[in-house]
Motif scaffolding. Structure first.
Motif, PDB file in Angstrom:
ATOM      1  N   VAL A 129       0.840  -1.197   0.000  1.00 57.66           N
ATOM      2  CA  VAL A 129       0.000   0.000   0.000  1.00 57.66           C
ATOM      3  C   VAL A 129       0.878   1.251   0.000  1.00 57.66           C
ATOM      4  O   VAL A 129       0.611   2.219  -0.723  1.00 57.66           O
ATOM      5  CB  VAL A 129      -0.946  -0.005   1.223  1.00 57.66           C
ATOM      6  CG1 VAL A 129      -1.765   1.263   1.274  1.00 57.66           C
ATOM      7  CG2 VAL A 129      -1.868  -1.216   1.162  1.00 57.66           C
TER       8      VAL A 129
ATOM      9  N   LEU B  23       2.131   1.931  -3.455  1.00 57.33           N
ATOM     10  CA  LEU B  23       1.154   2.524  -4.364  1.00 57.33           C
ATOM     11  C   LEU B  23       1.062   4.026  -4.156  1.00 57.33           C
ATOM     12  O   LEU B  23       0.794   4.789  -5.075  1.00 57.33           O
ATOM     13  CB  LEU B  23      -0.220   1.876  -4.168  1.00 57.33           C
ATOM     14  CG  LEU B  23      -0.310   0.406  -4.556  1.00 57.33           C
ATOM     15  CD1 LEU B  23      -1.713  -0.117  -4.327  1.00 57.33           C
ATOM     16  CD2 LEU B  23       0.088   0.204  -6.004  1.00 57.33           C
ATOM     17  N   TRP B  24       1.263   4.460  -2.920  1.00 60.13           N
ATOM     18  CA  TRP B  24       1.287   5.903  -2.642  1.00 60.13           C
ATOM     19  C   TRP B  24       2.525   6.540  -3.268  1.00 60.13           C
ATOM     20  O   TRP B  24       2.459   7.563  -3.931  1.00 60.13           O
ATOM     21  CB  TRP B  24       1.367   6.155  -1.130  1.00 60.13           C
ATOM     22  CG  TRP B  24       0.061   6.252  -0.422  1.00 60.13           C
ATOM     23  CD1 TRP B  24      -0.487   5.303   0.379  1.00 60.13           C
ATOM     24  CD2 TRP B  24      -0.849   7.345  -0.417  1.00 60.13           C
ATOM     25  NE1 TRP B  24      -1.676   5.738   0.867  1.00 60.13           N
ATOM     26  CE2 TRP B  24      -1.923   6.987   0.413  1.00 60.13           C
ATOM     27  CE3 TRP B  24      -0.853   8.608  -1.025  1.00 60.13           C
ATOM     28  CZ2 TRP B  24      -3.006   7.831   0.649  1.00 60.13           C
ATOM     29  CZ3 TRP B  24      -1.931   9.447  -0.798  1.00 60.13           C
ATOM     30  CH2 TRP B  24      -2.990   9.052   0.032  1.00 60.13           C
ATOM     31  N   LEU B  25       3.694   5.923  -3.016  1.00 61.48           N
ATOM     32  CA  LEU B  25       4.954   6.620  -3.244  1.00 61.48           C
ATOM     33  C   LEU B  25       5.527   6.381  -4.628  1.00 61.48           C
ATOM     34  O   LEU B  25       6.041   7.298  -5.259  1.00 61.48           O
ATOM     35  CB  LEU B  25       5.977   6.181  -2.179  1.00 61.48           C
ATOM     36  CG  LEU B  25       5.497   6.436  -0.741  1.00 61.48           C
ATOM     37  CD1 LEU B  25       6.451   5.820   0.267  1.00 61.48           C
ATOM     38  CD2 LEU B  25       5.374   7.942  -0.489  1.00 61.48           C
TER      39      LEU B  25
ATOM     40  N   PRO C 147       4.200   4.036  -7.635  1.00 63.42           N
ATOM     41  CA  PRO C 147       3.398   2.989  -8.255  1.00 63.42           C
ATOM     42  C   PRO C 147       4.064   2.359  -9.478  1.00 63.42           C
ATOM     43  O   PRO C 147       3.719   1.248  -9.855  1.00 63.42           O
ATOM     44  CB  PRO C 147       2.098   3.704  -8.641  1.00 63.42           C
ATOM     45  CG  PRO C 147       2.414   5.145  -8.595  1.00 63.42           C
ATOM     46  CD  PRO C 147       3.510   5.328  -7.610  1.00 63.42           C
TER      47      PRO C 147
END
Lengths: 327, 106
Positions: free
Chosen positions: B92, B95-97, B99
């Motif tokens: 997760v 996916l923020w930092l 992707p």
């Protein structure tokens, strides 16, 4: 014609507990009616983001679980009425929806589906070891009803009407969404994200709205389940099969249609009860074999679900009837 | 251009299934397994590919080593139950930092 159909549907669902009251197995049939409605609530909630917006979540169990755990948590740990846990469950679900949706909705493809699986599994594992939440044993609700607001009834009939009310509200919200800007935006996103974006649809924001609306009602479904069953553990509240069940119910009836999830629930819940009854405990795995077969069959032959099949076949039948009348 | 997409997709799918089978056979030597164990490994595999970058072979290799190390170290220092939790949380965060992954281009 349309209006009569709705009236009939409403009348049958309102009168159902009375209609089966005379039969030999009234309590069993009333209980199954309540379970059908509950499955329909969950599947309709999933349908908002998975059907209308086309964003396939395989982790809706996290919202269901949040809704299921919090009412029993406030009851068992702090001796508060379970009802207080319902809005708390929704709040937790909305926070989870933001955590999953905010990063993944910037991206296209499978990121969202995979992130929902990952977060749901993460939560399931953590909860299985968290003593406050009952760890692997789970939490229990009120054994005896002391006040009406404990929402603990012996008969399934009060639950049936509560579930029916929630389902009616959810279908009203979905119908309203369908004809509003949100619904048009979501369908545009499902049809083609790039095209929608190029036409000025704020794709990311609206996918997030859909997920949050969906999470709210999935959480509510979880709360209702926990209140009816009076018991929750990591597998029944947070297991991946909970998510799969929501998806299959919606997809069988027709994802992205108003009444598809209800149709799916009307077919699947009795089927599940039947396999459990016929084959007993040893056949409980059979349900999932049937689920697998349904997934394959829908994906291969009828991706639109049974409602679409009906819409395609019904005109043909009435045409044939008119032809035979003319001849 | 003379490429038959359905045949190529079927071929890729078959190769992928075959190599996953080999991986399973190798894992069975050193891991305990049960009928439900596949799901955990499938998610881990997806995390590895995301971390390395989709379509990047060196990325998958590097990320595979990293995820394996992270799993073993977190199992040792935090306890075995956190092995998968850490990997999912990493996913997760990724996916923020980042992707596109470590060696991805998109």
């Amino acid at each position: 014609m349309m209006r009569w159909g709705w009236l009939a549907l409403g009348a049958v669902s309102l009168l159902y507990p009375w209609l089966v009251a005379g039969t030999g197995s009234a309590a069993f049939l009333q209980d199954m009616g309540a379970l059908v409605l509950l499955a329909a609530i969950g599947a309709s909630a999933w349908n908002i983001v998975g059907g209308y917006a086309g964003q396939i979540s395989v982790g809706h169990a996290m919202f269901f679980g949040a809704g299921a755990y919090l009412p029993l948590l406030v009851f068992q740990q702090w001796h508060l009425p379970p009802l207080i846990g319902v809005p708390l469950g929704i709040a937790v679900s909305l926070a989870l929806a933001l955590v999953v949706g905010a990063p993944t909705f910037r991206l296209q493809g499978h990121y969202f589906s995979m992130a929902t699986i990952a977060v749901a599994e993460l939560i399931r594992i953590v909860v299985s070891y968290w003593d406050l939440l009952g760890a692997a044993i789970g939490l229990q609700g009120p054994a005896m009803s002391e006040h009406w607001w404990d929402l603990t009834f012996r008969s399934a009939v009060p639950y049936y009407y509560i579930f029916l009310g929630v389902l009616a509200l959810l279908l009203l919200v979905t119908w309203h969404m369908q004809v509003s800007r949100l619904g048009y935006y979501l369908r545009a996103i499902r049809a083609g994200e790039r095209a929608a974006k190029s036409l000025g649809v704020p794709v990311r924001r609206y996918k997030l709205y859909a997920l949050m609306l969906s999470a709210t009602f999935t959480s509510l479904a979880g709360s209702l389940y926990a209140l009816k069953t009076g018991f929750i553990d990591p597998d029944s509240g947070l297991g991946i099969l909970v998510s799969v069940q929501l998806i299959i119910t919606a997809a069988l009836g027709g994802a992205g249609t108003l009444l598809g999830p209800l149709l799916g629930a009307v077919i699947l819940v009795p089927l599940q009860t039947a396999t459990n009854t016929w084959f007993g405990g040893s056949g409980s795995g059979l349900t999932y074999i049937i689920y697998g077969a349904i997934i394959v069959l829908i994906a291969r032959f009828e991706p639109g679900g049974l409602l679409e099949l009906w819409h395609r076949l019904a005109p043909r039948w009435s045409q044939r009837r008119e032809d035979s009348r003319a001849a | 251009m003379g490429i038959r997409p359905d045949r190529m997709q079927a071929l890729a799918w078959g190769l992928s299934a075959a190599s996953a089978g080999i991986a399973g056979a190798l894992m069975a030597i050193s891991f305990s397994f049960s009928p439900e164990v596949g799901g955990t490994f499938a998610i881990t595999a997806f995390v590895v590919v995301t971390l390395g970058g989709f379509g990047s072979v060196p990325g998958a290799l590097l990320a595979g080593l990293m995820v394996g190390l992270i799993q073993s170290l977190s199992a040792y220092y935090l306890g075995p139950i956190y092995k998968d939790v850490i990997v999912y949380a990493l996913f997760v965060a990724l996916l923020w930092l980042r992707p596109q992954g470590l060696l991805g281009t998109a």
